[in-house]
Design a protein around this motif. Structure first.
Motif, PDB file in Angstrom:
ATOM      1  N   LYS A 163       0.841  -1.201   0.000  1.00 21.26           N
ATOM      2  CA  LYS A 163       0.000   0.000   0.000  1.00 21.26           C
ATOM      3  C   LYS A 163       0.878   1.253   0.000  1.00 21.26           C
ATOM      4  N   LEU A 164       1.974   1.205   0.755  1.00 20.23           N
ATOM      5  CA  LEU A 164       2.933   2.315   0.708  1.00 20.23           C
ATOM      6  C   LEU A 164       3.489   2.463  -0.703  1.00 20.23           C
ATOM      7  N   ARG A 165       3.822   1.339  -1.298  1.00 19.74           N
ATOM      8  CA  ARG A 165       4.371   1.333  -2.662  1.00 19.74           C
ATOM      9  C   ARG A 165       3.411   2.023  -3.629  1.00 19.74           C
ATOM     10  N   ASN A 166       2.129   1.681  -3.536  1.00 20.40           N
ATOM     11  CA  ASN A 166       1.140   2.296  -4.420  1.00 20.40           C
ATOM     12  C   ASN A 166       1.045   3.796  -4.190  1.00 20.40           C
ATOM     13  N   SER A 167       1.129   4.197  -2.935  1.00 20.44           N
ATOM     14  CA  SER A 167       1.085   5.620  -2.613  1.00 20.44           C
ATOM     15  C   SER A 167       2.291   6.341  -3.192  1.00 20.44           C
ATOM     16  N   ILE A 168       3.463   5.722  -3.121  1.00 20.19           N
ATOM     17  CA  ILE A 168       4.685   6.314  -3.672  1.00 20.19           C
ATOM     18  C   ILE A 168       4.598   6.424  -5.188  1.00 20.19           C
ATOM     19  N   VAL A 169       4.214   5.316  -5.830  1.00 16.76           N
ATOM     20  CA  VAL A 169       4.231   5.239  -7.294  1.00 16.76           C
ATOM     21  C   VAL A 169       3.125   6.069  -7.933  1.00 16.76           C
ATOM     22  N   ASN A 171       0.797   8.332  -6.212  1.00 20.20           N
ATOM     23  CA  ASN A 171       0.315   9.566  -5.581  1.00 20.20           C
ATOM     24  C   ASN A 171       1.413  10.405  -4.923  1.00 20.20           C
ATOM     25  N   GLN A 172       2.664  10.154  -5.310  1.00 21.85           N
ATOM     26  CA  GLN A 172       3.780  10.918  -4.732  1.00 21.85           C
ATOM     27  C   GLN A 172       3.751  10.874  -3.197  1.00 21.85           C
ATOM     28  N   SER A 173       3.472   9.697  -2.681  1.00 25.26           N
ATOM     29  CA  SER A 173       3.464   9.418  -1.233  1.00 25.26           C
ATOM     30  C   SER A 173       2.319  10.098  -0.486  1.00 25.26           C
ATOM     31  N   GLU A 174       1.316  10.565  -1.192  1.00 32.46           N
ATOM     32  CA  GLU A 174       0.159  11.169  -0.522  1.00 32.46           C
ATOM     33  C   GLU A 174      -0.910  10.108  -0.254  1.00 32.46           C
ATOM     34  N   TYR A 175      -1.715  10.351   0.783  1.00 35.71           N
ATOM     35  CA  TYR A 175      -2.764   9.422   1.156  1.00 35.71           C
ATOM     36  C   TYR A 175      -3.827  10.161   1.949  1.00 35.71           C
ATOM     37  N   GLU A 176      -5.028   9.571   2.002  1.00 36.56           N
ATOM     38  CA  GLU A 176      -6.112  10.144   2.795  1.00 36.56           C
ATOM     39  C   GLU A 176      -5.929   9.774   4.265  1.00 36.56           C
ATOM     40  N   ASP A 177      -6.299  10.665   5.140  1.00 31.92           N
ATOM     41  CA  ASP A 177      -5.996  10.501   6.561  1.00 31.92           C
ATOM     42  C   ASP A 177      -6.642   9.273   7.200  1.00 31.92           C
ATOM     43  N   GLU A 178      -7.776   8.831   6.707  1.00 33.83           N
ATOM     44  CA  GLU A 178      -8.453   7.696   7.323  1.00 33.83           C
ATOM     45  C   GLU A 178      -8.196   6.386   6.587  1.00 33.83           C
ATOM     46  N   SER A 179      -7.223   6.360   5.718  1.00 33.14           N
ATOM     47  CA  SER A 179      -6.955   5.165   4.917  1.00 33.14           C
ATOM     48  C   SER A 179      -6.098   4.168   5.689  1.00 33.14           C
ATOM     49  N   HIS A 180      -5.968   2.955   5.108  1.00 33.11           N
ATOM     50  CA  HIS A 180      -5.096   1.939   5.698  1.00 33.11           C
ATOM     51  C   HIS A 180      -3.649   2.408   5.692  1.00 33.11           C
ATOM     52  N   SER A 182      -2.614   5.413   6.157  1.00 33.97           N
ATOM     53  CA  SER A 182      -2.451   6.321   7.290  1.00 33.97           C
ATOM     54  C   SER A 182      -2.162   5.552   8.576  1.00 33.97           C
ATOM     55  N   LYS A 183      -2.914   4.487   8.821  1.00 29.29           N
ATOM     56  CA  LYS A 183      -2.720   3.692  10.029  1.00 29.29           C
ATOM     57  C   LYS A 183      -1.344   3.041  10.054  1.00 29.29           C
ATOM     58  N   PHE A 184      -0.915   2.546   8.906  1.00 33.64           N
ATOM     59  CA  PHE A 184       0.389   1.884   8.842  1.00 33.64           C
ATOM     60  C   PHE A 184       1.526   2.886   9.013  1.00 33.64           C
ATOM     61  N   VAL A 185       1.405   4.047   8.377  1.00 33.90           N
ATOM     62  CA  VAL A 185       2.434   5.087   8.501  1.00 33.90           C
ATOM     63  C   VAL A 185       2.608   5.482   9.967  1.00 33.90           C
ATOM     64  N   LYS A 186       1.495   5.655  10.665  1.00 32.86           N
ATOM     65  CA  LYS A 186       1.553   6.055  12.073  1.00 32.86           C
ATOM     66  C   LYS A 186       2.180   4.981  12.957  1.00 32.86           C
ATOM     67  N   SER A 187       2.135   3.730  12.498  1.00 33.08           N
ATOM     68  CA  SER A 187       2.677   2.628  13.308  1.00 33.08           C
ATOM     69  C   SER A 187       4.169   2.406  13.093  1.00 33.08           C
ATOM     70  N   GLU A 205      -8.614  16.285   2.592  1.00 30.85           N
ATOM     71  CA  GLU A 205      -7.301  16.603   3.125  1.00 30.85           C
ATOM     72  C   GLU A 205      -6.372  15.417   2.893  1.00 30.85           C
ATOM     73  N   LEU A 206      -5.202  15.699   2.320  1.00 32.05           N
ATOM     74  CA  LEU A 206      -4.245  14.660   2.003  1.00 32.05           C
ATOM     75  C   LEU A 206      -2.970  14.862   2.806  1.00 32.05           C
ATOM     76  N   SER A 207      -2.494  13.784   3.391  1.00 34.71           N
ATOM     77  CA  SER A 207      -1.201  13.798   4.062  1.00 34.71           C
ATOM     78  C   SER A 207      -0.183  13.104   3.172  1.00 34.71           C
ATOM     79  N   SER A 208       1.075  13.210   3.522  1.00 38.94           N
ATOM     80  CA  SER A 208       2.122  12.496   2.799  1.00 38.94           C
ATOM     81  C   SER A 208       3.173  12.036   3.794  1.00 38.94           C
ATOM     82  N   PHE A 209       4.022  11.120   3.364  1.00 41.64           N
ATOM     83  CA  PHE A 209       5.043  10.591   4.254  1.00 41.64           C
ATOM     84  C   PHE A 209       6.397  10.575   3.551  1.00 41.64           C
ATOM     85  N   SER A 210       7.434  10.541   4.345  1.00 43.44           N
ATOM     86  CA  SER A 210       8.778  10.320   3.827  1.00 43.44           C
ATOM     87  C   SER A 210       9.428   9.225   4.669  1.00 43.44           C
ATOM     88  N   ILE A 211      10.378   8.526   4.073  1.00 40.02           N
ATOM     89  CA  ILE A 211      11.085   7.451   4.774  1.00 40.02           C
ATOM     90  C   ILE A 211      12.351   8.049   5.366  1.00 40.02           C
TER      91      ILE A 211
END
Length: 241
Positions: A163-169, A171-180, A182-187, A205-211
């Motif tokens: 799911k992270l991979r799909n977000s990277i490829v 959506n440029q690492s963006e995701y919706e706050d209530e998505s799966h 989001s939960k994994f990123v926070k963990s 509202e869209l959040s994004s993550f970096s590694i």
């Protein structure tokens, strides 16, 4: 041409698996060949994972060495380039994507060999699914009765990383706050949540993550090895070949 084909249809391709196939009817030398093949296949996966790990070690070392230069370039060209943070994130994101590409490829290879050796009438490519991971799960469940719940926690972790991979490829690492995602990123301690932005077109509202460090890729490599070890052990222990 594969060696097994020289044995003839009646030797291998028509031998039935489990209740339909009788492993004991396969000549001993043919059984040994099949087991040797799967052991070799397993070693090949280990070799590729070791190569990825060696590459990761090299690049992470380079990131540490070049950190001073990254800071210098950022000061020279301005914060909009932010090389100090962007370059390591780009490498680690690409590495995660590449590792999962290996997982997909090897699952397709296993499914293909199961199709050939067990003379299946359908292929993994005949199945529907949102990804090759899901299609491989369906194929191996239908053909060799592999229960993927026995492959946890590795399987669940791979799905979350996908799911992270799909977000990277996509959506440029963006995701919706209530998505799966989001939960994994926070963990994950090694992932950093960036400032959210408002998507005007979708009114969301869209959040994004970096590694931020290597920890998630270290875990991905380790769990990938365990995941495939479990599959090969199942195949060999259950004569699912």
């Amino acid at each position: 041409m594969d060696t097994y084909k020289s044995w003839g249809e009646s030797d291998i391709l028509n031998i039935k698996m489990n209740s339909m196939y009788n492993w004991n009817k396969i000549p001993i030398q043919h059984r040994q060949y099949l087991k040797t093949f799967w052991h070799t296949h397993q070693r090949n996966v280990d070799f590729q994972l070791n190569e990825l790990q060696a590459y990761q070690e090299l690049m992470e070392e380079r990131i540490q060495i070049e950190e001073t230069n990254f800071i210098k370039y950022t000061k020279q060209f301005g914060n909009e380039f932010d090389i100090v943070n962007n370059y390591p994130n780009l490498f680690r994101s690409s590495f995660l994507v590449q590792t999962l590409a290996l997982v997909e490829y090897q699952l397709r290879e296993i499914s293909l060999r199961i199709e050939i050796y067990n003379h299946q009438k359908f292929s993994i490519s005949d199945l529907r699914g949102s990804s090759d991971l899901e299609k491989a799960k369906t194929y191996l469940k239908k053909t060799i009765e592999l229960n993927f719940s026995t492959l946890n926690p590795e399987w669940s972790f791979l799905l979350n990383c996908y799911k992270l991979r799909n977000s990277i490829v996509h959506n440029q690492s963006e995701y919706e706050d209530e998505s799966h995602v989001s939960k994994f990123v926070k963990s994950q301690n090694g992932l950093k949540i960036k400032e959210a932005r408002q998507d005007i077109k979708r009114d969301k509202e869209l959040s994004s993550f970096s590694i931020e460090d290597r920890s998630i890729n270290d875990e991905l490599l380790a769990k990938t090895k365990l995941f495939f070890d479990k599959i090969y052990n199942y195949i060999l222990e259950n004569n699912a070949i």
